[in-house]
Design a protein around this motif. Structure first.
Motif, short mmCIF file in Angstrom:
data_model
loop_
_atom_site.label_atom_id
_atom_site.label_comp_id
_atom_site.label_asym_id
_atom_site.label_seq_id
_atom_site.Cartn_x
_atom_site.Cartn_y
_atom_site.Cartn_z
N ALA A 1 7.39 21.98 23.55
CA ALA A 1 7.54 23.03 22.57
C ALA A 1 8.62 23.98 22.95
O ALA A 1 9.55 24.44 22.20
N PRO A 2 9.05 24.27 24.26
CA PRO A 2 10.05 25.45 24.63
C PRO A 2 11.57 24.62 24.07
O PRO A 2 12.32 25.39 23.60
N LEU A 3 11.60 23.62 24.44
CA LEU A 3 12.99 23.07 23.88
C LEU A 3 12.91 22.84 22.44
O LEU A 3 14.17 23.08 22.03
N ALA A 4 12.03 22.55 21.87
CA ALA A 4 12.16 22.57 20.12
C ALA A 4 12.23 23.79 19.60
O ALA A 4 13.11 24.03 18.75
N HIS A 5 11.71 24.85 20.22
CA HIS A 5 11.92 26.36 19.92
C HIS A 5 13.58 26.58 19.79
O HIS A 5 14.07 27.32 18.97
N VAL A 6 14.20 26.27 21.03
CA VAL A 6 15.46 26.59 21.36
C VAL A 6 16.37 25.93 20.14
O VAL A 6 17.38 26.05 19.95
N ALA A 7 15.97 24.47 20.14
CA ALA A 7 16.70 23.54 19.01
C ALA A 7 16.38 23.86 17.67
O ALA A 7 16.75 23.20 17.07
N ASN A 8 15.58 25.13 17.46
CA ASN A 8 15.26 25.45 16.14
C ASN A 8 14.40 24.41 15.28
O ASN A 8 14.56 24.08 14.04
N ILE A 9 13.56 23.85 16.16
CA ILE A 9 12.54 22.67 15.52
C ILE A 9 11.24 23.61 15.44
O ILE A 9 10.78 24.07 16.33
N PRO A 10 10.76 23.82 14.22
CA PRO A 10 9.45 24.56 14.12
C PRO A 10 8.25 23.60 14.74
O PRO A 10 8.39 22.28 14.63
N THR A 11 7.37 24.28 15.43
CA THR A 11 6.12 23.72 16.22
C THR A 11 5.52 22.65 15.17
O THR A 11 5.16 21.67 15.89
N GLY B 1 15.36 14.74 15.89
CA GLY B 1 15.09 15.86 16.74
C GLY B 1 13.54 16.34 16.60
O GLY B 1 12.75 17.06 17.18
N GLU B 2 12.96 16.01 15.31
CA GLU B 2 11.63 16.29 15.28
C GLU B 2 10.60 15.27 15.54
O GLU B 2 9.48 15.69 15.55
N ASP B 3 10.98 13.92 15.88
CA ASP B 3 10.01 13.12 16.28
C ASP B 3 10.38 12.57 17.56
O ASP B 3 11.63 12.12 17.86
N VAL B 4 9.48 12.84 18.64
CA VAL B 4 9.91 12.59 20.10
C VAL B 4 8.92 11.27 20.51
O VAL B 4 7.75 11.32 20.13
N TYR B 5 9.76 10.27 20.78
CA TYR B 5 8.98 8.90 21.06
C TYR B 5 9.16 8.82 22.83
O TYR B 5 10.17 8.76 23.14
N VAL B 6 7.81 8.98 23.32
CA VAL B 6 7.79 8.60 24.78
C VAL B 6 7.13 7.49 25.24
O VAL B 6 5.91 6.98 24.55
N TYR B 7 7.42 6.55 26.11
CA TYR B 7 6.96 5.26 26.48
C TYR B 7 6.00 5.52 27.63
O TYR B 7 6.40 6.47 28.48
N THR B 8 4.86 4.79 27.45
CA THR B 8 3.98 4.88 28.79
C THR B 8 4.52 4.58 29.85
O THR B 8 4.14 5.14 31.02
N GLY B 9 5.64 3.89 29.99
CA GLY B 9 6.07 3.47 31.10
C GLY B 9 6.94 4.71 31.64
O GLY B 9 6.63 4.77 33.00
#
Length: 298
Positions: free
Chosen positions: A38-48, A68-76
Motif C-alpha cells: 500500500a505505501p508504494l502504491a500511494h506514492v505511485a498514485n495507485i488508489p488502494t 501498476g495496479e495488478d501485482v503478481y507474486v510467486y509463492t516461491g
C-alpha cells in the motif's frame, strides 16, 4: 526471428509462466501483502481500492506488475524471501518498470530490432543473388539474429538498472527502508553466485547480481533516507508459514519448522501439514494453542 522475439519479450517482462499458471485465492495472505504494498502504491498514485494482489503457485523466485495496479507474486518468492521489507523492494523494482514505461519502450525496441534484422537478412539474400553463391550471404543471414538478440539483451539490462534505481526512490518516498534491496540481492547472490561466475554478462537480460548489489548500495548512500519504516515480520511470517504448510511436503515443513520451534508461525505450518497428512490430533493441538494465543484472529 518471431520466436526469438516472443521468447525475449516473455523473459524480459517477467510474464513467462504467468499465463496458464495456478492462482491462489487466500484472504489472509492477500490482506497481508496489500498492507505491505500500500505505501508504494500511494506514492505511485495507485488508489488502494484499485490495487490487486495475485498469488501465483510457482516455486520461481519472482514477482511482476502489469500496469501498476495488478501485482503478481510467486509463492516461491514468498516462501524464500527473508523479510517483508525485502518483498517490498521486489515490488518497488517491478513498479519501477511500470513508472518508467518499460513495457511500451520494449515493444518499440522490439519493433525496431525486427526491422533492422529484416534489413540485414535482405542484405544477406542480396549478396547470395548478386554473387550467385549461396555461401556468400550465409554469414550475414546467420548473424542477423545474434545482432538483434545482443541489442535486446543490452537494452533489457539498462532497464533493470533503471528499475532498481526507481524502486529505491519509491521506497524512500514511501518512508520504507530501501535496504530491503540489499537483502534481496544478497539472497540472490547466495542462490546464484557460483552459477553467475560462469555466465557471460552480455548474454543475459539482467545485470549480474553482484553488480546490482553494488549499484543499490551506492544509490542508497546517495538517497535522502530519513525516518524509514521497517515492516514488522509477524503477520508476514504467519502467511509464509501458511503457504509452506499447504504447499510443501511434511518432511520439508518439519525441516523449516522443527518441533523445538514453538513460535506461532511454526505452530501454524505444522498444524496445516499435520492436517494434510491425516494427523488430525496433532493439527487440533496446534490450532488450539494458536487460538489461545490469538483469540481474536479468525
Amino acid at each position: 526471428m518471431r520466436k526469438i522475439f516472443a521468447i525475449l519479450g516473455g523473459i524480459i517482462l517477467g510474464l513467462h509462466g504467468a499465463w496458464g499458471a495456478i492462482l491462489i485465492n487466500d484472504t489472509e495472505t492477500e490482506r497481508a501483502l496489500a498492507k505491505l504494498v500500500a505505501p508504494l502504491a500511494h506514492v505511485a498514485n495507485i488508489p488502494t481500492d484499485r490495487l490487486n494482489i495475485h498469488i501465483i503457485r510457482d516455486d520461481d523466485f519472482n514477482a511482476f506488475v502489469t500496469g501498476g495496479e495488478d501485482v503478481y507474486v510467486y509463492t516461491g518468492l514468498l516462501k524464500q524471501i527473508k523479510t517483508p521489507n525485502a518483498l517490498q523492494a521486489v515490488v518497488a523494482h517491478e513498479m519501477g518498470h511500470t513508472l518508467g514505461g518499460h513495457m511500451a519502450q520494449m515493444s518499440q525496441r522490439m519493433d525496431a530490432e525486427m526491422k533492422r534484422t529484416m534489413l540485414i537478412q535482405a542484405l544477406g539474400i542480396g549478396l547470395m543473388v548478386a554473387g550467385g553463391n549461396p555461401s556468400l550471404g550465409a554469414g550475414v543471414l546467420a548473424g542477423a539474429g545474434g545482432v538483434a538478440t545482443s541489442s535486446m539483451m543490452a537494452f533489457s539490462r539498462d532497464e533493470e538498472r533503471i528499475a532498481d534505481n526507481m524502486g529505491i526512490d519509491l521506497m524512500v518516498k514511501s518512508g520504507l527502508n530501501p535496504n530491503g534491496f540489499v537483502t534481496v540481492f544478497e539472497q540472490m547472490r547466495d542462490l546464484t553466485g557460483e552459477l553467475e561466475s560462469k555466465i557471460n554478462p552480455n548474454r543475459i537480460n539482467h545485470p549480474l547480481t553482484n553488480e546490482r548489489l553494488n549499484n543499490v548500495k551506492s544509490q542508497i548512500k546517495q538517497s535522502d533516507v530519513k525516518n524509514t519504516h521497517t515492516a514488522q515480520p509477524d503477520e508476514y511470517e504467519m502467511v509464509r508459514a501458511k503457504l509452506i504448510g499447504y504447499l510443501d511436503n511434511s518432511k520439508s515443513v518439519l525441516a523449516k519448522y522443527p518441533y523445538a520451534d514453538k513460535s506461532s508461525p511454526a505452530l501454524y505450518a505444522r498444524a496445516i501439514a499435520n492436517m494434510r497428512s491425516g494427523n488430525l490430533d496433532g493439527a487440533k493441538m496446534g490450532v488450539q494453542t494458536l487460538i489461545s494465543r490469538m483469540p481474536d484472529n479468525p
